[in-house]
Design a protein around this motif. Structure first.
Motif, PDB file in Angstrom:
ATOM      1  N   SER A  11     -11.456   9.758   5.393  1.00 10.38           N
ATOM      2  CA  SER A  11     -11.639  11.191   5.776  1.00 10.38           C
ATOM      3  C   SER A  11     -11.871  11.522   7.143  1.00 10.38           C
ATOM      4  O   SER A  11     -11.957  12.843   7.347  1.00 10.38           O
ATOM      5  N   ASP A  12     -11.889  10.325   7.909  1.00  5.80           N
ATOM      6  CA  ASP A  12     -11.882  10.776   9.408  1.00  5.80           C
ATOM      7  C   ASP A  12     -10.324  10.915   9.935  1.00  5.80           C
ATOM      8  O   ASP A  12     -10.069  10.968  10.974  1.00  5.80           O
ATOM      9  N   ASN A  13      -9.454  10.837   9.141  1.00  8.64           N
ATOM     10  CA  ASN A  13      -7.951  11.077   9.335  1.00  8.64           C
ATOM     11  C   ASN A  13      -7.306   9.930   9.919  1.00  8.64           C
ATOM     12  O   ASN A  13      -6.457   9.775  10.395  1.00  8.64           O
ATOM     13  N   THR A  14      -8.117   8.615   9.735  1.00  3.90           N
ATOM     14  CA  THR A  14      -7.383   7.416  10.143  1.00  3.90           C
ATOM     15  C   THR A  14      -6.677   6.696   8.979  1.00  3.90           C
ATOM     16  O   THR A  14      -7.029   6.979   8.033  1.00  3.90           O
ATOM     17  N   ASN A  15      -5.526   6.054   9.522  1.00  2.00           N
ATOM     18  CA  ASN A  15      -4.650   5.648   8.266  1.00  2.00           C
ATOM     19  C   ASN A  15      -5.633   4.329   7.525  1.00  2.00           C
ATOM     20  O   ASN A  15      -6.225   3.456   8.080  1.00  2.00           O
ATOM     21  N   PHE A  16      -5.319   4.208   6.307  1.00  3.86           N
ATOM     22  CA  PHE A  16      -5.661   3.233   5.397  1.00  3.86           C
ATOM     23  C   PHE A  16      -4.704   2.186   5.650  1.00  3.86           C
ATOM     24  O   PHE A  16      -3.411   2.513   5.465  1.00  3.86           O
ATOM     25  N   LEU A  36       0.684  -1.057   0.080  1.00  7.59           N
ATOM     26  CA  LEU A  36      -0.034  -0.094   0.069  1.00  7.59           C
ATOM     27  C   LEU A  36       0.767   1.241  -0.054  1.00  7.59           C
ATOM     28  O   LEU A  36       2.060   1.214   0.505  1.00  7.59           O
ATOM     29  N   LYS A  37       0.384   2.292  -0.542  1.00  2.00           N
ATOM     30  CA  LYS A  37       0.993   3.586  -0.506  1.00  2.00           C
ATOM     31  C   LYS A  37       0.793   4.145   0.659  1.00  2.00           C
ATOM     32  O   LYS A  37      -0.295   3.953   1.480  1.00  2.00           O
ATOM     33  N   PRO A  38       2.093   4.659   1.413  1.00  2.00           N
ATOM     34  CA  PRO A  38       2.184   5.124   2.653  1.00  2.00           C
ATOM     35  C   PRO A  38       1.385   6.402   2.683  1.00  2.00           C
ATOM     36  O   PRO A  38       1.247   7.186   1.684  1.00  2.00           O
TER      37      PRO A  38
END
Length: 161
Positions: free
Chosen positions: A132-137, A125-127
């Motif tokens: 939208s809630d600012n949590t990390n993917f 995954l791209k870092p």
């Protein structure tokens, strides 16, 4: 009276045909005075361009979207609308080749993402991608989506994709 109705019914196809022929005919050019120079209309021709060149493309669908979940979408209008909210790991690029979107790269044998037996795929995954809630993917999000799609009761339309 019956004779007149019959005659009109027989004449109707002829009248409709004449109306259509008149409506579809090219307008005639205005007559010019004898000896006047003939005027010709400028003809525009399309010039070839390269793929992707030019302005914006607008898509027109006959209906608005009914759902914004691409895994339950049954038509192009829903799938296209859902792309405004959700991104895939990879998508098809302009040359018909996969292009990484949320993934750092498209898995291949060359980069070690696709096993030699083609039974295992590793997505990197791209870092720095955030929801939208600012949590990390994270990979947990990808696992959740795969589990959701694979659950038979979900009846995901993307399962075979």
């Amino acid at each position: 009276m019956a004779k007149t109705a019959r005659a009109l019914r027989g004449l109707t196809p002829v009248l409709i045909g004449a109306l259509l022929a008149t409506a579809c005919a090219q307008p005639s050019a205005p007559a010019s005075a004898p000896g006047a120079p003939i005027q010709t209309a400028a003809v525009q021709t399309a010039s070839p361009s390269t793929r992707g060149a030019g302005g914006e493309v607008k898509l027109l669908f006959s209906q608005g979207p009914t759902i914004l979940n691409p895994h339950l979408a049954t038509g192009a209008k829903d799938r296209e609308a859902s792309r405004l909210m959700l991104e895939p790991l990879a998508a098809m690029g302009p040359e018909g080749q996969p292009v990484a979107v949320l993934a750092a790269e498209v898995p291949s044998r060359a980069n070690g993402g696709l096993a030699a037996d083609s039974k295992t795929v590793t997505w990197k995954l791209k870092p720095g991608i955030k929801w939208s809630d600012n949590t990390n993917f994270t990979a947990d999000d990808v696992v959740f989506t795969f589990t959701y799609m694979s659950d038979r009761p979900t009846a995901a339309t993307t399962l075979g994709a």
